[in-house]
Design an enzyme around this catalytic site. Structure first.
Site, PDB file in Angstrom:
ATOM      1  CG  ASP A 457       9.040 -13.460 -30.546  1.00 31.25           C
ATOM      2  OD1 ASP A 457       7.836 -13.279 -30.296  1.00 31.25           O
ATOM      3  OD2 ASP A 457       9.908 -13.565 -29.676  1.00 31.25           O
ATOM      4  CG  ASP A 732      -9.422  13.565  -0.716  1.00 28.35           C
ATOM      5  OD1 ASP A 732     -10.584  13.104  -0.699  1.00 28.35           O
ATOM      6  OD2 ASP A 732      -9.069  14.536  -0.027  1.00 28.35           O
ATOM      7  CG  ASP A1443      -9.430   0.020  41.579  1.00 32.79           C
ATOM      8  OD1 ASP A1443      -8.504  -0.350  42.317  1.00 32.79           O
ATOM      9  OD2 ASP A1443     -10.003   1.113  41.700  1.00 32.79           O
TER      10      ASP A1443
END
Length: 1598
Positions: A457, A732, A1443
């Site tokens: 493995d 940024d 209104d």
């Protein structure tokens, strides 16, 4: 004795048993066949414990008493009459009373109601009570019923397990039979009859005996009355009355059938898939579950099924979660196809290379390396999802351990505790968790295993073996534990070494872990690599680093294997290995449970609290701490999520390889508000990572073009000046950096744009800290120097120069030294804001002063000069022609600078800069030379023209020169800078004509009395220099008699440099002339007679005014106050009468008059930046101009008055009335404009409580206001505006939460009287409302568009009003109001519940309330892009606070909306809009006349007729209405409806055009409007540009 107690208390014992049974029940969803005695509730265990005594009947003390239930009597269970079961074929008493029955005691001893007629039961003896518990059957083998000879031996052969068994409760209804069967089956199992109970297939383990059959039959009859049995049970018993087992068998089958639906849901919710099985199998399993649920009328949507499947995916399939996370339309078939694709790819790759990791085709990163002598290099193809991913093999248990075990001595195993590690890959495992018992984890099918071989493995970091036969030097494992890819624990029993003996006699040893819980024995390639052994998968061999073949490897299935024959076996005991580490604490509490019980506190806090005994009844040893330190609580991860921590210095290791100027940090600061347009509002900074060199560039905006220009400049600068190329720029994620323009710019130049992660400003620390440092320096420099805020960038640039030259605490060199530049030359630096005198190289006259006061800012970036700010010119210059002022105090005059004089030091440092050089002044490059509206106080000239036509004549009074009272003058308010531009230039300041003024009136502005004092000829003059720092009021002492004769001898003057000139002899001859002028003269009426005479004194002096033209030739209306001649009457006996000044009507603050100060120092002429500067434009003669003999440090003189006369003549001859008048008139016009505005008295539209009610003398009006007041109170109480149950003491409430209230009264346009209870929002604390909330109203574009659509489509227009709208909105914050004073509740407060009028958040709360109602209850949708406009298929609503304007083709649709609104709100119908005649509307002050399908007229005639007269502006009743269809000849097509802003402005020429629809208007829509050109009234009603303002004010005067 005990039997007597039982006889005396039979019912209490029996009742207690029933209470115990019914008080606690097993959940109904529990598997009845899986119930064991160990899983019984606590009362079962208690019952077993109590009944584990002798078989004798227990006493009353032994029976546990239930204190929570009233013990029922045995009679509460009704016995069946005549035994509802069939009587034929019943068991005979002999069969029922077999020899073995005695062992189970008498049937009458069971807790049940007896059957009087059943032959299977004996009649109960009245002397024997019913016991609490039923005796169980024994566990002996069954005996045949006909073995009569063994009756006496059976009891001895049976061994009793339990003495008593808890009976089931009695069946109470037919619906509860399934639940009762569960308890009955458990009862039989506890009676040792579990092996005869049939399963759902009807199978039993053994045949029951007759006595067992009788026992089951009798107990079933006892606890299940026949009349309460279900129909299907009765049908079975009618066929065979004793076939109880058939009933039980079918009951179990029915329960399992009913639970199948629940099982399917559980299976679907707990789906897991990692590729261990084929994708087809997984798809069939899921589809079968969904189909079964569908057959039960349960439809599972594709979206829900996909979400459940995605939740259970792991391994290579886990990335599908992110792929489908944002999808809304998820298809189950598509998901199965994706899973199948990944599975097929992994299968193909595993067939080719066993060490290759399964991956998706989109994430292949092929790396190929060759082996060397130190490390094993295997050709791998890795699926990189994280930065720390490692090569892994497919389908193998990938195991990762701590680095502490790598390359460890094979003869010694480190037994120290290893801290837990969580690796970034899902398929890697970590050590460090304590072992705990777990079931073997077998996620791989072991059918493909090659026996006696080790699976090679490449992904496992440790070797694992299942057998200890090959483990050498084994030691117990105490602290190490491994988790697999599914985060399941794999307990490790022991740690040891595997010894290999290969073909050529090569021996080696690697570390291995022993665990029986894996499918294969794993051989880690990384462990072999530590021994310089490489796996060659092309030749299928294990080789040394020098190419020596050690052993062959075999490919079997999908993997490669190594034979175990090369392993040297050991002689360790397998039993010893498996038992070396038993868990010592089996019954400890799991840590996750304690973690939840203690409020999700952290691990250390819980452990420390238990050590300190802070929690009672729980010890530290009672908790399983094995995985506590690494336990991840999902709720804590969500609820306590924070930004990741930034380790100091962690950034350096990624950037240390860059050279100077290759890695830049950049950031933008701004905007800075309230600055003139000429000043920058932003700056962009750059910092080099290596040298920390800093640059700053000013910006006026953040547009792409501006940012791109800065980047182009700095990249070119670095390339040319430092011969470097920028490789990376960190910034940024602002839109100014992430736009396509800048991205393309970086791509074309090969620059890497490095962005910060989302919401992680700390990752941008270099640029952020630089901005903070520069702004701190900026604030400090501006405050210390006293310079205006618009020079803020100059302070930033000065700070940048200094910071680049200083050594930071973390570096041993300055930024300039790191960049290879020389150090800062201190001789070229001046303190920021240092007062200097700048040489004026271009004066207007040879006799004008050559020096201009200024303030030093910073060294020039583009020359060898210095940037200096000149307040008098309102600009900055780049020059070397300056001299440093000595002993000049700055803003902080409160400090003692006598001990802080640095003049000698500055002289020494700047010795070579103390002389004027050649004329080399330049303007500042970034537009700081422009004038600012905020830099200075503008000046206002006094208007000598009358403002009214009526005036009276007064006698001319003589001058009074004997007093000098200290009085107050008024400083001017700030006006536009351009108005006073005439006074800024040095050539337009001083008057050429000497004059004498009254000493008393001088203090009030320099008024001069005349015989006829009118607003025109008796104007008050203000001494401009009294209020300006550095100016003087010093005048010639006129109090002595010998100087009143205007001789003006022996007057001393002072030069610019501070030296005194000789005394100048003045001519004492004066020519006093009188001039008659008209109060409102025209240009052509210079010689006309006037209603008053003004004495004009022409003082002709030989030394100064020989060339001055006669003053009499100037008409007064064209004479600037800078050149105003004093009106003096030589009669000394006249009384002094001071005229009222025009400035008295101006809203100017009072300033205390200051006594004259010494002006011998030139530095005192510099105007102080923070003081309110004035000049002669305020309306009075300059004190420095008095007789032109003061110690003048003023601005330069006007060349001569002839220039002004010529300009006036040119003006008059050309008759250019529509153009801008000469500058000498501006101040007069401005004063008149302000005077006119002051004459307009503001009209109060609201009244206070005392004005409307208490002291109102109009009884009728008062009664109407009282009625309105009571109506408002009723509405407030009706809406539960405040908490009426409690008054709060004001001392107990935070003052921030307290708001004053008041009643206001007004009269509406329709004549109704209105009262309103409002909150004082002007004193509301900012913490009590959310400043981001906004109260939206309909945009006028939206309203006009809706009106136009209504006209074209014949819509009905309905106008509504909602009474007390704000009171329908709840308030979220805790606020209290103070009742109005007239209520007498001075110390009490009311808790608000509703959004009271006046609160900052009331409008926003109401908008959210009505918006939610219209959307949810009226089926409306808000129109995107137009707030407060809602629409459905029939109705459009425009909302303006309370209104509503409704537009609809069908009037019934409007009525339906009105009905819905009335259910929630008090809705008034102002105008329903029905009918075909003309209907008049008053919508938001707009008067509309509308007749459907004909016309719509809009205007404001009524409101303007009422309002304009109040403003003293006459309304032109002859205004002509024009019919204008818009741009002539232009029609809008359907394709042209969508246009950008630029095309919009170009097409409509800047007009606020409505958004029209061609298909709606049909080219027949006309707009009627009143065309108004530039009107004088616009001065008061509109914000105008400065040129328009000057033009209109000039028209006003004329």
């Amino acid at each position: 004795m005990e039997s007597q107690q039982l006889h005396q208390n039979p019912h209490s014992l029996h009742g207690s048993a029933y209470a115990s049974v019914t008080s606690k029940e097993v959940p109904s969803n529990q598997d009845p066949l899986a119930v064991s005695a160990s899983n019984l509730p606590e009362f079962d265990r208690d019952s077993t414990k109590v009944n584990s005594q002798e078989e004798t009947t227990p006493g009353t003390s032994a029976v546990p008493e239930n204190h929570h239930h009233v013990s029922p009597q045995p009679a509460s269970v009704p016995p069946p009459q005549n035994g509802q079961y069939q009587q034929h074929g019943m068991m005979t008493p002999n069969k029922a009373m077999a020899s073995n029955w005695a062992h189970y005691q008498q049937p009458s001893m069971m807790t049940c109601s007896h059957y009087q007629t059943s032959p299977a039961y004996y009649q109960p003896d009245p002397h024997y009570p019913l016991p609490q518990y039923i005796p169980p059957l024994s566990t002996s083998s069954p005996d045949p019923i006909d073995s009569q000879d063994q009756h006496s031996e059976v009891p001895q052969a049976k061994t009793k397990v339990r003495n008593n068994v808890l009976p089931p409760h009695t069946l109470t209804s037919e619906e509860n039979f399934s639940t009762w069967v569960k308890f009955y089956i458990r009862f039989l199992k506890n009676s040792n009859l579990g092996d005869i109970i049939p399963n759902d297939q009807g199978e039993i383990k053994r045949q029951m005996t007759y006595e067992e059959h009788a026992y089951i039959y009798n107990t079933f009859q006892a606890f299940a009355p026949f009349h309460l049995l279900p129909t299907w049970v009765k049908q079975i018993l009618e066929i065979n009355y004793s076939d109880i087992l058939t009933v039980l068998c079918k009951s179990v089958s029915k329960m399992q059938t009913n639970n199948q639906e629940l099982k399917d849901w559980i299976a679907l919710a707990n789906l897991e898939y990692n590729g261990s099985t084929s994708a087809d199998t997984f798809e069939i399993t899921v589809s079968t579950i969904i189909q079964r649920l569908k057959e039960n009328n349960i439809n599972v949507s594709d979206r829900l099924a996909c979400q459940l499947i995605l939740k259970g995916l792991s391994g290579d399939f886990k990335y599908l979660r992110n792929q489908y996370r944002t999808k809304t339309n998820m298809k189950l078939s598509q998901l199965f196809a994706e899973i199948q694709l990944i599975y097929d790819e992994n299968k193909i790759m595993n067939l080719n290379k066993p060490s290759q990791y399964k991956q998706h085709s989109e994430y292949k990163n092929v790396s190929r390396t060759s082996p060397n002598t130190t490390n094993t290099k295997v050709t791998t193809r890795n699926y990189h999802r994280t930065n720390s991913s490692k090569p892994r093999a497919a389908k193998a248990h990938n195991i990762a351990t701590s680095s502490k075990f790598s390359r460890v001595n094979n003869d010694h195993i480190n037994e120290s505790t290893v801290s837990s590690q969580y690796l970034s890959d899902d398929n890697e495992l970590s050590l460090g968790q304590q072992q705990k018992e777990s079931k073997p984890t077998r996620t791989i099918d072991s059918n493909d295993e090659l026996p006696d071989h080790l699976l090679i493995d490449s992904g496992a970091s440790q070797t694992l073996v299942r057998s200890a036969h090959y483990l050498h030097h084994a030691t117990p494992n105490s602290e190490i534990n491994i988790v697999d890819a599914q985060k399941q624990d794999i307990p490790i029993n022991a740690i040891g070494n595997l010894h290999f003996n290969f073909q050529n006699g090569t021996k080696t040893s690697i570390k291995a872990l022993h665990t029986p819980n894996i499918a294969y024995d794993l051989l880690s390639l990384s462990e072999l690599a530590n021994q310089n052994i490489t796996a060659c998968f092309t030749r299928n061999t294990l080789e040394r680093s020098d190419g020596t073949v050690l052993a062959p490897i075999v490919k079997h299935g999908d993997f490669y294997w190594l034979s175990k024959k090369y392993l040297i076996p050991s002689h360790i005991s397998k039993l010893t290995i498996n038992n070396v580490n038993k868990s010592k604490s089996v019954n400890k509490y799991p840590y996750p449970l304690i973690h939840r019980m203690l409020g999700h506190a952290n691990f250390r806090s819980i452990q420390k609290s238990l050590k300190k005994n802070a929690v009672t009844y729980l010890k530290e040893s009672d908790i399983e701490w094995s995985n506590a330190s690494t336990y991840q609580c999902p709720d804590c991860l969500i609820g306590k999520s924070t930004k990741h921590r930034h380790v100091k210095g962690s950034r350096l290791k990624y950037q240390e390889s860059y050279e100077p100027f290759q890695y830049l940090h950049t950031d933008i600061f701004g905007p800075v508000h309230h600055l003139p347009k000429s000043a920058p509002s932003y700056f962009i900074s750059f910092t080099d990572e290596k040298t920390r060199f800093q640059w700053v560039y000013p910006l006026h905006d953040r547009r792409e073009e501006s940012i791109l220009n800065v980047f182009t400049s700095i990249l070119a600068f670095i390339k040319n000046q430092f011969n470097a190329r920028v490789l990376v720029i960190q910034m940024d994620r602002g839109s100014e950096y992430t736009n396509k323009t800048l991205h393309k710019f970086f791509t074309n130049r090969g620059i890497t744009a490095c962005y910060t992660t989302t919401a992680d400003s700390r990752a941008h620390g270099v640029a952020e800290r630089l901005n903070r440092t520069l702004l701190n320096d900026c604030r400090t420099l501006l405050h210390c120097s006293g310079l205006p805020n618009h020079l803020w960038f100059s302070a930033v640039e000065f700070s940048t120069i200094i910071r680049n030259s200083l050594v930071s605490p973390k570096n041993d060199k300055s930024a300039r030294q790191h960049a290879g530049l020389a150090g800062l030359d201190i001789t070229t630096i001046l303190p920021f804001g240092q007062p200097v005198i700048v040489n004026n190289h271009n004066p207007d006259s040879k006799i004008h002063p050559r020096g201009i006061p200024g303030y030093a800012l910073h060294p020039s970036r583009n020359s060898y000069g210095y940037i200096i700010y000149l307040p008098s010119l309102k600009k900055t210059v780049d020059t070397t022609n300056y001299v440093i002022l000595q002993n000049k105090q700055t803003k902080l005059d409160q400090f003692d600078y006598d001990t802080l004089t640095f003049d000698d030091d500055l002289n020494r440092l700047t010795a070579h800069n103390q002389s004027f050089i050649e004329q080399n002044e330049t303007e500042q490059s970034y537009d700081q030379n422009k004038e600012s509206d905020h830099d200075y106080q503008s000046e206002i000239e006094i208007n000598s023209d009358p403002l009214v036509n009526d005036f009276s004549s007064q006698s001319i009074n003589p001058l009074q020169l004997d007093k000098e009272p200290v009085q107050k003058v008024r400083a001017p308010k700030e006006v536009d800078a351009d108005i006073s531009e005439y006074n800024i230039l040095p050539s337009t300041i001083r008057s050429r004509t000497p004059h004498i003024i009254n000493k008393e009136s001088t203090e009030m502005g320099g008024t001069v009395e005349s015989d006829t004092t009118s607003p025109r000829h008796s104007s008050t003059f203000t001494a401009r220099n009294q209020n300006r720092p550095g100016s003087t009021n010093e005048m010639i002492d006129l109090t002595s008699q010998d100087r009143v004769n205007y001789g003006l001898e022996n007057i001393k003057t002072t030069r610019l440099g501070g030296t005194e000139e000789p005394y100048i002899q003045r001519n004492s001859d004066t020519n006093i002339k009188y001039r008659t002028t008209n109060s409102t003269p025209s240009i052509d009426d210079r010689s006309s007679n006037s209603e008053s005479t003004t004495p004009i004194i022409s003082i002709e002096t030989k030394a100064v005014c020989d060339n001055t033209p006669s003053i009499d030739t100037d008409p007064p209306e064209y004479r600037s106050s800078d050149h105003a001649t004093p009106n003096i009457m030589p009669d000394k006996s006249s009384k002094n009468v001071t005229a009222d000044s025009i400035l008295d009507d101006l809203p100017l603050p009072d300033l205390t008059h200051k006594s004259p100060t010494d002006t011998s120092d030139v530095s005192k002429d510099i105007p102080h930046i923070h003081s309110r500067q004035t000049n002669s434009s305020l309306g009075g003669m300059d004190d420095s101009n008095v007789l032109t003999t003061t110690k003048s440090k003023k601005r330069s003189l006007e060349d001569n008055e002839t220039e002004i006369e010529v300009s006036r003549d040119t003006w008059n001859n050309k008759n250019m009335r529509s153009l801008e008048p000469p500058r000498s008139k501006k101040r007069i016009n401005l004063i008149a404009a302000i005077k006119g505005v002051k004459s307009i008295k503001p009209v109060r539209t609201t009244l206070r409580y005392d004005e409307a009610i208490t002291y109102n003398k109009d009884n009728k009006e008062k009664d109407r206001y009282v009625e309105a007041y009571h109506k408002e109170i009723s509405q407030l109480l009706k809406m539960n505006t405040w908490d009426t149950n409690k008054y709060y003491d004001r001392n107990d409430i935070d003052p921030k939460k307290v708001i004053n209230s008041m009643f206001i009264f007004n009269k509406k346009r329709d004549g109704t009287h209105k009262a309103r209870f409002v909150a004082r929002s002007d004193i509301q604390h900012p913490d009590t409302y959310d400043s981001d909330m906004q109260s939206n109203t309909v945009h006028h574009y939206a309203l006009m568009t809706s009106l136009s659509i209504a006209l074209d489509n014949d819509y009905y227009i309905t106008q509504l009003d909602i009474s007390s709208a704000y009171l329908y909105a709840d308030i979220k914050e805790e606020l209290y109001i103070r009742p109005p004073p007239h209520l007498g509740l001075n110390d009490k407060l009311l808790r608000l519940r509703k959004s009271l009028y006046g609160l900052k958040q009331s409008g926003a709360n109401w908008y959210e309330t009505i918006k939610s109602y219209l959307i949810n209850c009226c089926d409306m949708q808000e129109v995107r892009g137009w707030s407060c406009v809602f629409k459905n298929s029939q109705v459009t609503i425009c909302l303006f606070v309370d209104d509503m304007i409704l537009f609809s083709k069908d009037l019934n649709a409007n009525k339906k909306i009105i009905t819905t609104l009335k259910k929630q709100y008090d809705t008034k119908i102002i105008n329903l809009g029905e009918g075909d005649n003309e209907i008049q509307y008053d919508i938001l002050g707009l008067e509309i006349k509308y007749q459907r399908s004909k016309y719509m007229k809009l205007g404001m005639e009524k409101s303007l007729t009422e309002k304009l007269p109040k403003l003293n502006v006459p309304l032109n009743p002859k205004g002509k209405k024009l019919r204008a269809p818009g741009q002539p000849g232009h029609y809008i097509d359907q394709d042209e409806l969508e246009i950008n802003e630029e095309k919009f402005r170009n097409r409509f020429f800047g007009t606020k055009a409505m958004r029209l629809r061609d298909e709606v208007s049909g080219n027949n829509l006309y707009v009627y409007y009143i065309e108004t050109k530039k009107n004088i009234a616009d001065v008061m009603t509109k914000p105008l540009p400065i040129k328009t303002f000057k033009l209109l004010t000039n028209k006003w005067i004329h």
